[in-house]
Design a protein around this motif. Structure first.
Motif, PDB file in Angstrom:
ATOM      1  N   PHE A 210     -40.128   3.548 -39.131  1.00 21.21           N
ATOM      2  CA  PHE A 210     -39.738   4.725 -39.893  1.00 21.21           C
ATOM      3  C   PHE A 210     -39.700   4.393 -41.379  1.00 21.21           C
ATOM      4  O   PHE A 210     -39.167   3.372 -41.788  1.00 21.21           O
ATOM      5  CB  PHE A 210     -38.359   5.223 -39.457  1.00 21.21           C
TER       6      PHE A 210
ATOM      7  N   SER B  60     -32.849   5.970 -34.453  1.00 24.29           N
ATOM      8  CA  SER B  60     -34.062   5.984 -35.273  1.00 24.29           C
ATOM      9  C   SER B  60     -33.619   5.853 -36.722  1.00 24.29           C
ATOM     10  O   SER B  60     -32.981   6.751 -37.253  1.00 24.29           O
ATOM     11  CB  SER B  60     -34.811   7.304 -35.100  1.00 24.29           C
TER      12      SER B  60
ATOM     13  N   LYS C 215     -38.015   1.048 -34.451  1.00 21.45           N
ATOM     14  CA  LYS C 215     -39.368   1.583 -34.384  1.00 21.45           C
ATOM     15  C   LYS C 215     -39.364   2.901 -33.627  1.00 21.45           C
ATOM     16  O   LYS C 215     -38.441   3.195 -32.875  1.00 21.45           O
ATOM     17  CB  LYS C 215     -40.287   0.562 -33.748  1.00 21.45           C
ATOM     18  N   TYR C 216     -40.403   3.689 -33.860  1.00 19.80           N
ATOM     19  CA  TYR C 216     -40.488   5.007 -33.247  1.00 19.80           C
ATOM     20  C   TYR C 216     -40.456   4.902 -31.729  1.00 19.80           C
ATOM     21  O   TYR C 216     -41.154   4.104 -31.124  1.00 19.80           O
ATOM     22  CB  TYR C 216     -41.766   5.733 -33.682  1.00 19.80           C
TER      23      TYR C 216
ATOM     24  N   VAL D  70     -35.533   9.415 -30.303  1.00 15.93           N
ATOM     25  CA  VAL D  70     -35.521  10.621 -31.132  1.00 15.93           C
ATOM     26  C   VAL D  70     -34.769  11.740 -30.405  1.00 15.93           C
ATOM     27  O   VAL D  70     -33.938  12.433 -31.001  1.00 15.93           O
ATOM     28  CB  VAL D  70     -36.958  11.056 -31.506  1.00 15.93           C
TER      29      VAL D  70
ATOM     30  N   VAL E 238     -41.494  15.156 -36.324  1.00 18.38           N
ATOM     31  CA  VAL E 238     -41.926  13.761 -36.385  1.00 18.38           C
ATOM     32  C   VAL E 238     -43.354  13.735 -36.914  1.00 18.38           C
ATOM     33  O   VAL E 238     -44.224  14.453 -36.418  1.00 18.38           O
ATOM     34  CB  VAL E 238     -41.890  13.097 -34.987  1.00 18.38           C
TER      35      VAL E 238
ATOM     36  N   LEU F 112     -46.337  11.034 -37.454  1.00 18.92           N
ATOM     37  CA  LEU F 112     -46.778   9.673 -37.152  1.00 18.92           C
ATOM     38  C   LEU F 112     -48.090   9.377 -37.860  1.00 18.92           C
ATOM     39  O   LEU F 112     -49.011  10.189 -37.821  1.00 18.92           O
ATOM     40  CB  LEU F 112     -46.976   9.493 -35.646  1.00 18.92           C
TER      41      LEU F 112
ATOM     42  N   ALA G 159     -43.868   6.239 -39.771  1.00 17.73           N
ATOM     43  CA  ALA G 159     -43.421   7.534 -39.267  1.00 17.73           C
ATOM     44  C   ALA G 159     -42.305   8.085 -40.148  1.00 17.73           C
ATOM     45  O   ALA G 159     -41.573   7.337 -40.786  1.00 17.73           O
ATOM     46  CB  ALA G 159     -42.903   7.390 -37.843  1.00 17.73           C
TER      47      ALA G 159
ATOM     48  N   LEU H  11     -39.156  11.221 -39.895  1.00 16.91           N
ATOM     49  CA  LEU H  11     -38.412  12.008 -38.919  1.00 16.91           C
ATOM     50  C   LEU H  11     -37.460  12.918 -39.677  1.00 16.91           C
ATOM     51  O   LEU H  11     -36.759  12.473 -40.590  1.00 16.91           O
ATOM     52  CB  LEU H  11     -37.627  11.068 -37.995  1.00 16.91           C
TER      53      LEU H  11
END
Length: 160
Positions: free
Chosen positions: A31, A56, A67-68, A73, A99, A101, A108, A110
């Motif tokens: 992220f 997240s 990490k995603y 989420v 989100v 990506l 990413a 969010l």
């Protein structure tokens, strides 16, 4: 010589990061930004204390990176909803998170967007069935008509 190397060995090995096992849904995408914002024209609640508790999050000096992971989420959306409820916003609605990506650069972003609604207020604050002559009113920080805040109520409970 051996004593000197033995003295510095904990410093060399103690700072190494241990590898983290992957959990289902983990990716290699990190992220770069995570936000929690109110819908335009709705109540803005201070969500700063929540950011570090999300699954997240962006790496910083205080927080380890995550990490995603689609499962994280979804869980974070629930965390935002629960956090708003602890502040008395029981009718809050948290939209499906946005989100973005970039799989080629492994990055990413969010964004959580919420409508907090109206905060609930306390109708009554008091104690029932106390022994004669016992008063706990000095410990009560919440007042009738005041905002519902679970943390204030918890502190009062621990003070008693």
């Amino acid at each position: 010589m051996w004593v000197a190397s033995a003295a510095f060995a904990p410093l060399a090995f103690g700072c190494a990061q241990t590898p983290v096992e992957k959990v289902p849904g983990d990716t290699d995408i990190v992220f770069t930004r995570v936000t929690i914002e109110p819908k335009p024209g709705t109540t803005d609640v201070d969500t700063g204390p929540l950011v570090g508790k999300l699954g997240s999050r962006v790496q910083s000096a205080l927080f380890t990176p995550r990490k995603y992971n689609a499962f994280r989420v979804a869980e974070d959306r629930r965390r935002v909803q629960t956090y708003l409820a602890t502040l008395g916003y029981f009718d809050a609605v948290v939209d499906e998170p946005a989100v973005r990506l970039d799989e080629t650069r492994k990055k990413a972003t969010l964004a959580f967007v919420y409508d907090a609604g109206k905060p609930y207020a306390l109708a009554d604050v008091g104690f029932r069935n106390l022994p004669a002559g016992v008063s706990l009113d000095a410990h009560v920080k919440a007042k009738p008509g005041g905002p519902y805040d679970l943390e204030v109520l918890r502190v009062a409970r621990y003070d008693m």
